[in-house]
Write a protein that holds these residues in place. Structure first.
Motif, PDB file in Angstrom:
ATOM      1  N   MET A 118     -19.213  14.705  12.921  1.00 36.00           N
ATOM      2  CA  MET A 118     -19.405  15.772  11.942  1.00 36.00           C
ATOM      3  C   MET A 118     -20.665  15.480  11.143  1.00 36.00           C
ATOM      4  SD  MET A 118     -16.888  17.300   8.962  1.00 36.00           S
ATOM      5  CE  MET A 118     -16.934  15.866   7.886  1.00 36.00           C
ATOM      6  N   MET A 119     -21.607  16.420  11.152  1.00 35.12           N
ATOM      7  CA  MET A 119     -22.851  16.272  10.403  1.00 35.12           C
ATOM      8  C   MET A 119     -22.872  17.323   9.305  1.00 35.12           C
ATOM      9  SD  MET A 119     -26.750  15.925  11.822  1.00 35.12           S
ATOM     10  CE  MET A 119     -26.684  17.422  12.806  1.00 35.12           C
ATOM     11  N   THR A 120     -22.990  16.882   8.057  1.00 36.89           N
ATOM     12  CA  THR A 120     -22.861  17.801   6.929  1.00 36.89           C
ATOM     13  C   THR A 120     -23.728  17.351   5.760  1.00 36.89           C
ATOM     14  OG1 THR A 120     -21.297  18.693   5.304  1.00 36.89           O
ATOM     15  CG2 THR A 120     -20.807  16.522   6.187  1.00 36.89           C
ATOM     16  N   GLY A 121     -24.070  18.291   4.923  1.00 41.48           N
ATOM     17  CA  GLY A 121     -24.797  17.975   3.710  1.00 41.48           C
ATOM     18  C   GLY A 121     -23.883  17.642   2.550  1.00 41.48           C
ATOM     19  N   ASP A 122     -22.575  17.694   2.779  1.00 40.34           N
ATOM     20  CA  ASP A 122     -21.612  17.438   1.712  1.00 40.34           C
ATOM     21  C   ASP A 122     -21.642  15.983   1.244  1.00 40.34           C
ATOM     22  OD1 ASP A 122     -20.661  19.980   1.446  1.00 40.34           O
ATOM     23  OD2 ASP A 122     -18.945  19.713   2.769  1.00 40.34           O
ATOM     24  N   HIS A 123     -21.041  15.755   0.082  1.00 42.41           N
ATOM     25  CA  HIS A 123     -20.867  14.416  -0.484  1.00 42.41           C
ATOM     26  C   HIS A 123     -20.092  13.553   0.514  1.00 42.41           C
ATOM     27  CE1 HIS A 123     -19.410  11.247  -3.180  1.00 42.41           C
ATOM     28  NE2 HIS A 123     -20.332  11.636  -4.041  1.00 42.41           N
ATOM     29  N   PRO A 124     -20.473  12.278   0.694  1.00 42.19           N
ATOM     30  CA  PRO A 124     -19.793  11.417   1.676  1.00 42.19           C
ATOM     31  C   PRO A 124     -18.277  11.367   1.521  1.00 42.19           C
ATOM     32  CG  PRO A 124     -21.789  10.350   0.903  1.00 42.19           C
ATOM     33  CD  PRO A 124     -21.635  11.589   0.074  1.00 42.19           C
ATOM     34  N   GLN A 125     -17.771  11.359   0.277  1.00 43.96           N
ATOM     35  CA  GLN A 125     -16.326  11.306   0.072  1.00 43.96           C
ATOM     36  C   GLN A 125     -15.651  12.592   0.533  1.00 43.96           C
ATOM     37  OE1 GLN A 125     -16.284   9.831  -4.157  1.00 43.96           O
ATOM     38  NE2 GLN A 125     -14.567   8.630  -3.377  1.00 43.96           N
ATOM     39  N   THR A 126     -16.295  13.729   0.251  1.00 44.34           N
ATOM     40  CA  THR A 126     -15.766  15.021   0.703  1.00 44.34           C
ATOM     41  C   THR A 126     -15.716  15.068   2.220  1.00 44.34           C
ATOM     42  OG1 THR A 126     -16.722  16.104  -1.243  1.00 44.34           O
ATOM     43  CG2 THR A 126     -16.078  17.518   0.588  1.00 44.34           C
ATOM     44  N   ALA A 127     -16.809  14.641   2.840  1.00 46.25           N
ATOM     45  CA  ALA A 127     -16.880  14.642   4.303  1.00 46.25           C
ATOM     46  C   ALA A 127     -15.834  13.713   4.906  1.00 46.25           C
ATOM     47  CB  ALA A 127     -18.284  14.228   4.753  1.00 46.25           C
ATOM     48  N   ALA A 128     -15.639  12.539   4.280  1.00 49.04           N
ATOM     49  CA  ALA A 128     -14.668  11.566   4.792  1.00 49.04           C
ATOM     50  C   ALA A 128     -13.248  12.127   4.727  1.00 49.04           C
ATOM     51  CB  ALA A 128     -14.760  10.265   4.000  1.00 49.04           C
ATOM     52  N   ALA A 129     -12.944  12.883   3.654  1.00 51.68           N
ATOM     53  CA  ALA A 129     -11.602  13.469   3.517  1.00 51.68           C
ATOM     54  C   ALA A 129     -11.336  14.493   4.618  1.00 51.68           C
ATOM     55  CB  ALA A 129     -11.461  14.115   2.144  1.00 51.68           C
ATOM     56  N   ILE A 130     -12.331  15.339   4.898  1.00 55.42           N
ATOM     57  CA  ILE A 130     -12.183  16.343   5.964  1.00 55.42           C
ATOM     58  C   ILE A 130     -12.081  15.656   7.321  1.00 55.42           C
ATOM     59  CG2 ILE A 130     -13.313  18.269   7.146  1.00 55.42           C
ATOM     60  CD1 ILE A 130     -12.291  19.078   4.454  1.00 55.42           C
ATOM     61  N   ASP A 137     -14.323  11.309  14.891  1.00 57.17           N
ATOM     62  CA  ASP A 137     -14.732   9.935  15.194  1.00 57.17           C
ATOM     63  C   ASP A 137     -15.770   9.380  14.227  1.00 57.17           C
ATOM     64  OD1 ASP A 137     -13.119   9.699  17.530  1.00 57.17           O
ATOM     65  OD2 ASP A 137     -14.568  10.905  18.630  1.00 57.17           O
ATOM     66  N   GLN A 138     -16.775  10.182  13.886  1.00 59.52           N
ATOM     67  CA  GLN A 138     -17.912   9.686  13.109  1.00 59.52           C
ATOM     68  C   GLN A 138     -18.383  10.761  12.140  1.00 59.52           C
ATOM     69  OE1 GLN A 138     -21.160   8.367  15.592  1.00 59.52           O
ATOM     70  NE2 GLN A 138     -22.551   7.996  13.891  1.00 59.52           N
ATOM     71  N   VAL A 139     -18.839  10.339  10.974  1.00 58.38           N
ATOM     72  CA  VAL A 139     -19.307  11.278   9.952  1.00 58.38           C
ATOM     73  C   VAL A 139     -20.733  10.931   9.551  1.00 58.38           C
ATOM     74  CG1 VAL A 139     -18.937  12.220   7.650  1.00 58.38           C
ATOM     75  CG2 VAL A 139     -16.979  11.599   9.059  1.00 58.38           C
ATOM     76  N   LEU A 140     -21.599  11.942   9.541  1.00 57.43           N
ATOM     77  CA  LEU A 140     -22.951  11.810   8.991  1.00 57.43           C
ATOM     78  C   LEU A 140     -22.998  12.750   7.793  1.00 57.43           C
ATOM     79  CD1 LEU A 140     -25.005  11.984  12.329  1.00 57.43           C
ATOM     80  CD2 LEU A 140     -24.305   9.935  11.077  1.00 57.43           C
ATOM     81  N   ALA A 141     -22.857  12.201   6.591  1.00 54.83           N
ATOM     82  CA  ALA A 141     -22.763  13.011   5.375  1.00 54.83           C
ATOM     83  C   ALA A 141     -24.047  12.939   4.566  1.00 54.83           C
ATOM     84  CB  ALA A 141     -21.585  12.540   4.531  1.00 54.83           C
TER      85      ALA A 141
END
Length: 278
Positions: A118-130, A137-141
């Motif tokens: 998941m690649m997003t401009g959101d805050h890392p914590q927000t992205a991690a929750a989603i 598998d992996q988050v790029l926030a």
């Protein structure tokens, strides 16, 4: 302030304002700062709405809100900081609800052996929750729109991956063009569809694994068809040329050769028609 915005978060704020019957004043000198927020003048006062980077660029310090922002982000909420005349007024928080088919789609992709990012401009914590909710598998926030294409290149270079990118917004267009396979949603912007290699005709995420399965099945059938096309010629041409004649006196009757060629074509067509079952 968000009336002129095409961003989903801005549109959500406007929908709620209209639902609450709030007066919507016209904004002047409207500017969108990509990946950060918006600013404009309303009734002579300058307003800002955006993230911490937006405030920092304008010389405002949102540090006193940091604990609130972290608490909301931990619950998967996105925070928009609002400022007026160089003074921070407060926060608007929004929850980005995943599509109903999102988790089903991600599970299907993982069962196919694909690594889901998941690649997003959101805050890392927000992205991690989603990501935790959807088992990604992996988050790029915190990725700005201008940096999305660079992240795609990094994945291609570092892991030597073949990267498929699914997107629908204007900001996704460079990444869709950079990816090995760009997949645009049917409800997306014209720019995203133009930049992609494939456009899904319905706004349905389950079409993504279906398209990949169909593509893999098509390549498999092409290889099988090449086998059918060549095997008849590999066997038939030497016999027709008389390779077996010195040993057993066998020649290929032209009628049998014509039948074999027709059978080759029928085999290819029948094999291709199996794709309809997919």
């Amino acid at each position: 302030l968000e009336l002129n915005s095409e961003h989903p978060l801005g549109q959500a704020i406007v929908r709620l304002a209209r639902k609450e019957n709030l007066p919507l004043c016209p904004a002047e000198n409207y500017v969108t700062v990509s990946g950060k927020g918006v600013k404009a003048s309303i009734n002579g006062d300058e307003y800002l709405a955006g993230n911490s980077l937006m405030m920092g660029d304008s010389g405002l310090s949102p540090d006193f809100l940091e604990n609130d922002i972290r608490a909301h982000a931990a619950r998967g909420e996105t925070c928009i900081i609002v400022a007026r005349q160089e003074k921070i007024m407060g926060l608007i928080t929004l929850t980005d609800r995943p599509r109903e088919t999102a988790k089903q789609t991600i599970q299907a992709l993982k069962q196919m052996g694909l690594h889901v990012v998941m690649m997003t401009g959101d805050h890392p914590q927000t992205a991690a929750a989603i990501a935790k909710e959807l088992d990604i598998d992996q988050v790029l926030a915190g990725v700005l729109p201008a940096d999305k294409a660079a992240e795609i290149k990094r994945l291609q270079r570092n892991g030597q991956h073949t990267v498929a990118m699914v997107g629908d917004g204007i900001n996704d267009a460079p990444a869709l063009a950079t990816a090995d396979i760009g997949i645009a949603m049917g409800s997306g912007t014209d720019v995203a569809m133009e930049a992609s290699d494939m456009t899904l005709m319905r706004n349905d995420l389950t079409l993504v694994p279906m398209a990949i399965r169909l593509s893999r099945g098509t390549l498999r059938v092409i290889r099988q068809n090449l086998f059918f096309a060549f095997i008849y010629n590999i066997i038939g041409i030497p016999i027709a040329a008389g390779v077996l004649y010195p040993l057993w006196g066998l020649l290929l009757n032209p009628e049998f050769a014509a039948a074999a060629m027709a059978l080759s074509s029928l085999s290819v067509m029948a094999n291709s028609l199996r794709l309809r079952k997919m």
